[in-house]
Enzyme design. Structure first.
Site, PDB file in Angstrom:
ATOM      1  N   ASP A  67       0.831  -1.207   0.000  1.00  0.00           N
ATOM      2  CA  ASP A  67       0.000   0.000   0.000  1.00  0.00           C
ATOM      3  C   ASP A  67       0.865   1.257   0.000  1.00  0.00           C
ATOM      4  OD1 ASP A  67       1.003  -0.153   2.569  1.00  0.00           O
ATOM      5  OD2 ASP A  67      -0.925  -0.097   3.576  1.00  0.00           O
ATOM      6  N   ASN A 135      -7.400   0.163  13.715  1.00  0.00           N
ATOM      7  CA  ASN A 135      -8.821  -0.155  13.501  1.00  0.00           C
ATOM      8  C   ASN A 135      -8.981  -1.531  12.847  1.00  0.00           C
ATOM      9  OD1 ASN A 135      -7.761   0.349  11.038  1.00  0.00           O
ATOM     10  ND2 ASN A 135      -9.215   1.932  10.432  1.00  0.00           N
ATOM     11  N   HIS A 137      -7.297  -2.471  10.139  1.00  0.00           N
ATOM     12  CA  HIS A 137      -7.118  -2.489   8.679  1.00  0.00           C
ATOM     13  C   HIS A 137      -5.892  -3.308   8.276  1.00  0.00           C
ATOM     14  CE1 HIS A 137      -4.614   1.545   8.425  1.00  0.00           C
ATOM     15  NE2 HIS A 137      -3.831   0.534   8.651  1.00  0.00           N
ATOM     16  N   GLU A 142      -9.629  -0.523   4.727  1.00  0.00           N
ATOM     17  CA  GLU A 142     -10.238  -0.003   5.944  1.00  0.00           C
ATOM     18  C   GLU A 142     -11.539  -0.761   6.254  1.00  0.00           C
ATOM     19  OE1 GLU A 142      -8.541   1.940   7.706  1.00  0.00           O
ATOM     20  OE2 GLU A 142      -7.933   3.804   6.747  1.00  0.00           O
TER      21      GLU A 142
HETATM   22  C1  GLP Z   1      -0.533   1.497   8.217  1.00  0.00           C
HETATM   23  C2  GLP Z   1      -0.347   0.837   6.851  1.00  0.00           C
HETATM   24  C3  GLP Z   1      -0.295  -0.675   6.924  1.00  0.00           C
HETATM   25  C4  GLP Z   1       0.361  -1.097   8.202  1.00  0.00           C
HETATM   26  C5  GLP Z   1      -0.558  -0.716   9.340  1.00  0.00           C
HETATM   27  C6  GLP Z   1       0.052  -0.938  10.705  1.00  0.00           C
HETATM   28  O1  GLP Z   1      -1.386   2.592   8.147  1.00  0.00           O
HETATM   29  N1  GLP Z   1      -1.378   1.221   5.937  1.00  0.00           N
HETATM   30  O2  GLP Z   1       0.375  -1.198   5.815  1.00  0.00           O
HETATM   31  O3  GLP Z   1       0.581  -2.479   8.196  1.00  0.00           O
HETATM   32  O4  GLP Z   1      -1.039   0.603   9.216  1.00  0.00           O
HETATM   33  O5  GLP Z   1       1.083  -0.037  10.934  1.00  0.00           O
HETATM   34  P1  GLP Z   1       2.114  -0.186  12.127  1.00  0.00           P
HETATM   35  O6  GLP Z   1       2.878  -1.414  11.876  1.00  0.00           O
HETATM   36  O7  GLP Z   1       2.973   1.055  12.032  1.00  0.00           O
HETATM   37  O8  GLP Z   1       1.310  -0.247  13.372  1.00  0.00           O
END
Ligand code: GLP
Length: 241
Positions: A67, A135, A137, A142
């Site tokens: 992403d 959340n 995702h 989302e």
């Molecule tokens: C982000 C990204 C994801 C990521 C997730 C968790 O917003 N869109 O690809 O895996 O949220 O992020 P983190 O590992 O920093 O908690």
């Protein structure tokens, strides 16, 4: 989905990279996808260490993006491509043609989607490492996103915009993300979802205690037909009785 708790992030990361090592040994030109964000950083470090010690050779592998924030590119610290390039692609000394990333700066996001969809349709995904948003995702899928979709542009959820400040040096007016879709993610040959630390404890509990629902996108991974693993460290299980 196989759920496994590890005492430490170190043990968890070693297990993931050992899995990846076996996959690359059997298929050196595997297609690999690693999420951005903070959670996979220890795994990226270990991937680099394994290559440096000769345990894995990524020189024939292909890397695709999970992403990207719409409006961001390599120049912005905290973009997915910057995180991956600095922590993985450069240390692994990958060639440009091994990297297939969404360009969040593109004026033509449909063509970014088409390119990715064409690549994934042709080569598939051999290994995907996913983090989980606050959340639930996955990528930028989302809550309430269409789960029968290939790559897509998604409006960011309020939780995501509230927590995204941790990635960036200043506040950014981001409203959308571009992401692989659940159809592509669920078709990956091996899926590993990882969550670490106390701040993920509520979401880990929710995933473990909820039937698959699009309201909690990470729970959809439970419906994967292929090898799917949910790896957490002990801190992330604090709220599970
Ligand atoms: C982000 C990204 C994801 C990521 C997730 C968790 O917003 N869109 O690809 O895996 O949220 O992020 P983190 O590992 O920093 O908690």
């Amino acid at each position: 989905m196989e759920y496994q708790v590890f005492e430490t992030i170190e043990q968890l990361s070693t297990n993931i990279v050992d899995k990846l090592s076996n996959i690359i040994r059997l298929k050196p030109d595997s297609v690999i996808c690693v999420a951005g964000g903070e959670t996979p950083l220890p795994v990226m470090k270990k991937m680099v260490a394994y290559q440096e010690s000769g345990e894995i050779d990524f020189s024939k592998a292909q890397f695709i993006s999970l992403d990207e924030w719409v409006g961001l590119g390599r120049e912005t610290k905290g973009s997915c491509i910057q995180t991956l390039e600095d922590n993985l692609f450069k240390p692994l000394k990958l060639k440009k043609d091994q990297i297939h990333f969404f360009d969040g700066l593109s004026k033509n996001l449909s063509s970014e989607i088409e390119k990715m969809d064409r690549f994934v349709a042709k080569y598939g995904i051999d290994f995907i490492l996913l983090g989980i948003g606050m959340n639930g995702h996955i990528g930028f899928n989302e809550p309430e996103v269409a789960i029968n979709s290939d790559s897509l542009v998604v409006d960011l959820d309020n939780v995501t915009t509230a927590v995204m400040g941790k990635y960036f040096e200043k506040q950014l007016p981001l409203t959308q993300g571009i992401s692989l879709g659940f159809r592509q993610i669920l078709n990956a040959e091996t899926i590993v979802v990882m969550a670490t630390g106390k701040k993920k404890a509520d979401i880990v509990k929710a995933i473990m205690e909820t039937e698959p629902t699009v309201a909690l996108p990470a729970s959809i991974i439970k419906t994967a037909k292929k090898n799917a693993f949910f790896f957490v460290d002990e801190e992330a299980t604090t709220n599970i009785n």
